[in-house]
Design a protein around this motif. Structure first.
Motif, mmCIF file in Angstrom:
data_model
loop_
_atom_site.group_PDB
_atom_site.id
_atom_site.type_symbol
_atom_site.label_atom_id
_atom_site.label_comp_id
_atom_site.label_asym_id
_atom_site.label_seq_id
_atom_site.Cartn_x
_atom_site.Cartn_y
_atom_site.Cartn_z
ATOM 1 N N GLY A 1 -8.856 65.098 -21.085
ATOM 2 C CA GLY A 1 -9.160 64.852 -22.488
ATOM 3 C C GLY A 1 -10.486 65.455 -22.899
ATOM 4 N N LEU A 2 -11.489 65.367 -22.029
ATOM 5 C CA LEU A 2 -12.787 65.964 -22.309
ATOM 6 C C LEU A 2 -12.675 67.477 -22.456
ATOM 7 C CD1 LEU A 2 -15.858 66.053 -22.532
ATOM 8 C CD2 LEU A 2 -15.982 65.893 -20.032
ATOM 9 N N ALA A 3 -11.928 68.107 -21.559
ATOM 10 C CA ALA A 3 -11.749 69.561 -21.637
ATOM 11 C C ALA A 3 -11.044 69.953 -22.931
ATOM 12 C CB ALA A 3 -10.951 70.052 -20.428
ATOM 13 N N LEU A 4 -10.021 69.194 -23.318
ATOM 14 C CA LEU A 4 -9.323 69.464 -24.569
ATOM 15 C C LEU A 4 -10.250 69.266 -25.759
ATOM 16 C CD1 LEU A 4 -5.918 67.715 -23.808
ATOM 17 C CD2 LEU A 4 -6.192 70.126 -24.428
ATOM 18 N N PHE A 5 -11.044 68.217 -25.703
ATOM 19 C CA PHE A 5 -11.984 67.939 -26.795
ATOM 20 C C PHE A 5 -12.969 69.091 -26.952
ATOM 21 C CE2 PHE A 5 -15.882 66.309 -28.598
ATOM 22 C CZ PHE A 5 -15.429 65.547 -29.665
ATOM 23 N N GLU A 6 -13.504 69.561 -25.847
ATOM 24 C CA GLU A 6 -14.490 70.637 -25.907
ATOM 25 C C GLU A 6 -13.901 71.923 -26.461
ATOM 26 O OE1 GLU A 6 -15.842 70.649 -21.877
ATOM 27 O OE2 GLU A 6 -17.510 69.276 -22.290
ATOM 28 N N SER A 7 -12.616 72.157 -26.211
ATOM 29 C CA SER A 7 -11.994 73.401 -26.668
ATOM 30 C C SER A 7 -11.414 73.294 -28.078
ATOM 31 C CB SER A 7 -10.895 73.827 -25.694
ATOM 32 O OG SER A 7 -9.825 72.890 -25.702
ATOM 33 N N LYS A 8 -11.040 72.083 -28.502
ATOM 34 C CA LYS A 8 -10.312 71.950 -29.764
ATOM 35 C C LYS A 8 -11.042 71.116 -30.829
ATOM 36 C CE LYS A 8 -5.738 72.356 -27.575
ATOM 37 N NZ LYS A 8 -5.207 73.514 -28.325
ATOM 38 N N CYS A 9 -12.039 70.332 -30.457
ATOM 39 C CA CYS A 9 -12.652 69.400 -31.405
ATOM 40 C C CYS A 9 -14.159 69.552 -31.552
ATOM 41 C CB CYS A 9 -12.360 67.955 -30.996
ATOM 42 S SG CYS A 9 -10.632 67.603 -30.636
ATOM 43 N N ALA A 10 -14.816 70.098 -30.535
ATOM 44 C CA ALA A 10 -16.275 70.105 -30.492
ATOM 45 C C ALA A 10 -16.915 71.076 -31.470
ATOM 46 C CB ALA A 10 -16.757 70.400 -29.071
ATOM 47 N N LYS B 1 -20.061 68.055 -32.741
ATOM 48 C CA LYS B 1 -20.959 68.687 -31.782
ATOM 49 C C LYS B 1 -21.949 67.706 -31.165
ATOM 50 C CE LYS B 1 -21.040 73.394 -33.663
ATOM 51 N NZ LYS B 1 -21.877 74.461 -34.250
ATOM 52 N N THR B 2 -22.533 68.136 -30.072
ATOM 53 C CA THR B 2 -23.561 67.426 -29.321
ATOM 54 C C THR B 2 -23.066 66.042 -28.914
ATOM 55 O OG1 THR B 2 -24.781 66.260 -31.086
ATOM 56 C CG2 THR B 2 -25.272 68.605 -30.748
ATOM 57 N N ASP B 3 -23.909 65.293 -28.269
ATOM 58 C CA ASP B 3 -23.503 63.951 -27.864
ATOM 59 C C ASP B 3 -23.643 62.936 -28.989
ATOM 60 O OD1 ASP B 3 -22.727 64.874 -25.468
ATOM 61 O OD2 ASP B 3 -24.267 63.882 -24.260
ATOM 62 N N LEU B 4 -23.969 63.421 -30.169
ATOM 63 C CA LEU B 4 -23.837 62.590 -31.371
ATOM 64 C C LEU B 4 -22.410 62.667 -31.907
ATOM 65 C CD1 LEU B 4 -27.112 63.469 -33.313
ATOM 66 C CD2 LEU B 4 -26.670 61.451 -31.905
ATOM 67 N N PHE B 5 -21.676 63.697 -31.489
ATOM 68 C CA PHE B 5 -20.282 63.930 -31.879
ATOM 69 C C PHE B 5 -20.128 64.141 -33.390
ATOM 70 C CE2 PHE B 5 -20.057 62.029 -27.716
ATOM 71 C CZ PHE B 5 -19.140 62.840 -27.084
ATOM 72 N N THR B 6 -21.104 64.810 -33.975
ATOM 73 C CA THR B 6 -21.020 65.291 -35.351
ATOM 74 C C THR B 6 -22.025 66.414 -35.512
ATOM 75 O OG1 THR B 6 -21.338 64.756 -37.706
ATOM 76 C CG2 THR B 6 -22.671 63.534 -36.122
ATOM 77 N N ASP B 7 -21.692 67.376 -36.368
ATOM 78 C CA ASP B 7 -22.650 68.439 -36.654
ATOM 79 C C ASP B 7 -23.364 68.195 -37.976
ATOM 80 O OD1 ASP B 7 -20.680 68.961 -38.489
ATOM 81 O OD2 ASP B 7 -20.351 71.052 -37.904
#
Length: 351
Positions: free
Chosen positions: A217-226, A230-236
């Motif tokens: 799930g982390l790998a998918l998140f990094e490729s499709k959602c990040a 972004k960042t460990d705040l999970f928002t840009d």
């Protein structure tokens, strides 16, 4: 433009004190002990200027009392904590739209309150860019708290306990706009959520071991959602049109109501995904009741428009390609963002 017009007169008055403090890096002469604000190792730099308003023990306690005080509303019942409940990461869990005075219903879902000191824009449409001004929006909204700052100050200045708290928290001891808003900010600055299973994983701490599904799930998140989260705040901290068609009967233009730009139509602030498993319903209008529904939308529900974010419009296809296994893995990862320490932290509890 209606939100911009609505808050301009209020913000102009409060901005007078901001001009004197926002860039002041000098020492702040507090009357009591400063609280330690620790930035998590995996977090970006804090946006809030602590030099202009360092949290103190008494200032924090004053801010907490104000946060849970119904007298900030016109009917004496609706507090900030009414729509921002700790057990759901300070959202209004289960309510599609925020409910305010006289059981009136708003048009947007109450956002989470967490890691506010790291953000640069506030509210779904970015109606303010300073944390100290953020409380003005719900306090003066006619269907949320329906009050004025002047009347709030009149009410609390008549309370002997508040007089004592203001005197102990601020050098001038005055019950005024500046100190009122700074106290609320001191409370919110301390509301840092950074001890989820994910945090322990990235910091290589005990309790952070990921399962194979969570790693997928982390790998998918990094490729499709990040790209947006972004960042460990999970928002840009940007505003984007994610392809959500206008809610029937509302046609909320989002950021455009503040900026007045057609290019901002249907753009809303990218929310942080921290504690997302606790903050249903989802989206600015709370139309989705589960994370599964959100992923189904991104898989096959995104609608094209002139302002649709380009990341959702690639290779002639709309949305994000996710099969059932991908969705299962993504949800498993998103659940690792739940910070049980934060939602049980007595420092932020009403009682």
């Amino acid at each position: 433009m209606r939100i911009l017009i609505k808050y301009t007169s209020v913000l102009l008055g409060v901005l007078l004190f901001m001009s004197c403090t926002a860039n002041d890096d000098s020492d702040y002469s507090a009357l009591d002990e400063n609280l330690k604000v620790t930035i998590p190792a995996n977090f970006p730099e804090m946006s809030y200027n602590l030099a202009s308003n360092p949290p103190t023990k008494n200032g924090f306690e004053l801010g907490k009392k104000l946060f849970y005080d119904g007298n900030l509303s016109a009917n004496g019942f609706i507090s900030c904590g009414f729509c921002h409940e700790q057990r759901s990461a300070f959202t209004h869990h289960g309510h599609q739209f925020s409910h305010g005075i006289n059981d009136l219903e708003g048009t947007r879902n109450a956002p989470a309150i967490q890691n506010m000191a790291f953000q640069t824009e506030f509210a779904w449409d970015g109606a303010t860019s300073h944390l100290d001004l953020f409380p003005i929006i719900p306090i003066t909204n006619e269907v949320e708290m329906g009050e004025t700052l002047s009347n709030v100050l009149f009410k609390i200045s008549s309370d002997s306990e508040y007089k004592r708290l203001f005197a102990s928290a601020f050098e001038n001891g005055e019950v005024n706009n500046e100190n009122f808003l700074k106290a609320l900010s001191q409370f919110m600055v301390m509301m840092i959520s950074a001890n989820s299973k994910y945090d322990k994983f990235v910091r290589n701490e005990e309790g952070g071991e990921f399962s194979a599904l969570e790693k997928k799930g982390l790998a998918l998140f990094e490729s499709k959602c990040a790209h947006c989260h972004k960042t460990d705040l999970f928002t840009d901290n940007t505003f984007r049109n994610n392809g959500l068609p206008p809610y029937p009967g509302l046609n909320d233009l989002g950021r455009a109501e503040v900026s007045g730009r057609i290019s901002d139509n249907y753009k809303f602030k990218v929310p942080s995904l921290r504690n997302v498993a606790l903050t249903a319903p989802y989206m600015h209008d709370g139309r989705f009741g589960s994370l599964q529904s959100v992923l189904n939308f991104y898989t096959n529900g995104v609608k094209d428009s002139e302002t649709l974010d380009l990341v959702l419009k690639q290779n002639g296809k709309l949305g994000i390609a996710l099969n059932a296994d991908d969705q299962e893995a993504l949800i498993a990862f998103l659940e690792t963002l739940t910070d049980t320490d934060y939602i049980n932290d007595k420092r932020f509890s009403e009682y």
